[in-house]
Design an enzyme around this catalytic site. Structure first.
Site, PDB file in Angstrom:
ATOM      1  N   SER A  64       0.839  -1.293   0.052  1.00 20.35           N
ATOM      2  CA  SER A  64      -0.080   0.017  -0.039  1.00 20.35           C
ATOM      3  C   SER A  64       0.825   1.033   0.121  1.00 20.35           C
ATOM      4  O   SER A  64       2.053   1.131   0.491  1.00 20.35           O
ATOM      5  CB  SER A  64      -0.856  -0.050   1.255  1.00 20.35           C
ATOM      6  OG  SER A  64      -1.396   1.194   1.391  1.00 20.35           O
ATOM      7  N   TYR A  98      -0.944  -0.241  10.440  1.00 20.11           N
ATOM      8  CA  TYR A  98      -1.188  -0.642   9.052  1.00 20.11           C
ATOM      9  C   TYR A  98       0.029  -0.424   8.046  1.00 20.11           C
ATOM     10  O   TYR A  98       0.522  -1.355   7.441  1.00 20.11           O
ATOM     11  CB  TYR A  98      -2.636  -0.069   8.461  1.00 20.11           C
ATOM     12  CG  TYR A  98      -2.671  -0.521   6.713  1.00 20.11           C
ATOM     13  CD1 TYR A  98      -3.431  -1.867   6.627  1.00 20.11           C
ATOM     14  CD2 TYR A  98      -2.718   0.253   5.944  1.00 20.11           C
ATOM     15  CE1 TYR A  98      -3.601  -2.313   5.285  1.00 20.11           C
ATOM     16  CE2 TYR A  98      -2.878  -0.040   4.586  1.00 20.11           C
ATOM     17  CZ  TYR A  98      -3.439  -1.255   4.323  1.00 20.11           C
ATOM     18  OH  TYR A  98      -3.520  -1.459   3.015  1.00 20.11           O
TER      19      TYR A  98
END
Length: 243
Positions: free
Chosen positions: A142, A155
């Site tokens: 990501s 995350y």
């Protein structure tokens, strides 16, 4: 010009296969004639959506953080279809966790799924008894691993760990011409993006919000033999967000 792939007779494993990026990738692999093992906690609920496609789908409800269960699923699939030509770890969890409410147990849960399960997948799938020569292993990273995002520290850390692991794993698997790469995705329209609250970043994307179908083409290429000289790399696909 449209680009198509022929994966007839090729065998792949996709985690997180019941929604978002994993769902789209399974659909396109099946359209290209592949045999696919789709793993997700709710995989069987979505099986009707794949009916009528060219390839063969084995869908199993599975917790991919359970290494023993993961190996049983892979062993059964390989027994029926033959050695694996590739795997994609698309399963993931993301949520906003500001520092003031940080919780170690929640952080561990995210790392277990996003990173440790991906390591277990590679450990199992790359074994000689399960994998073909020149197999391709792909991880979904990501843009959060590349740019700080408020509340996404946990995350971001899991995705940064994946990108670092890919570079090391590429060296370990190269002896059999196997490849390990990651795709660093931006703000796609997926359940994970919406649930994490990160969809607020969409207005910062020059090309606007993408879809799982926008990402699938690059992923299919990296799984194909046309990418046979690519390993240990991280490919950014983010609509210009990091430009």
């Amino acid at each position: 010009m449209d680009v198509t792939f022929d994966f007839t007779g090729k065998n792949f494993v996709v985690t997180g296969a019941s929604s978002g990026i994993g769902f789209e990738l399974v659909r396109e692999l099946l359209e290209a004639g592949a045999n696919v093992l789709g793993l997700s906690r709710h995989m069987t609920e979505g099986l009707p959506a794949f009916a009528g496609l060219a390839g063969n789908l084995v869908g199993i409800d599975a917790d991919v953080t359970d290494e023993a269960a993961l190996e049983r699923a892979i062993a059964g699939f390989v027994k029926d279809y033959g050695p694996l030509h590739g795997c994609v770890h698309s399963a993931g969890r993301g949520r906003l966790i500001p520092i003031r409410v940080w919780n170690a147990n929640k952080a561990r849960e995210m790392m277990e799924l996003n990173f440790f399960a991906g390591m277990s997948l590679l450990k199992i799938a790359s074994r000689r008894k399960y994998s073909a020569e020149a197999a391709s292993y792909l991880y979904i990273s990501s843009v959060s691993a590349e740019r700080g995002q408020m509340g996404l520290g946990d995350y971001s850390a899991t995705k940064g760990a994946l990108e670092s692991m890919v570079r090391c794993a590429a060296l370990e698997t190269a002896g059999r011409r196997q490849r390990v790469n990651s795709v660093c995705l931006g703000w796609l329209d997926t359940p994970l993006t919406r649930s994490s609250g990160a969809d607020s970043k969409v207005e910062e994307v020059p090309l606007g919000q993408g879809t799982p179908a926008d990402a699938a083409g690059l992923m299919l290429f990296l799984l194909s033999d046309r990418a046979r000289w690519i390993t240990g790399s991280n490919f950014v696909m983010d609509g210009g967000y990091l430009a």
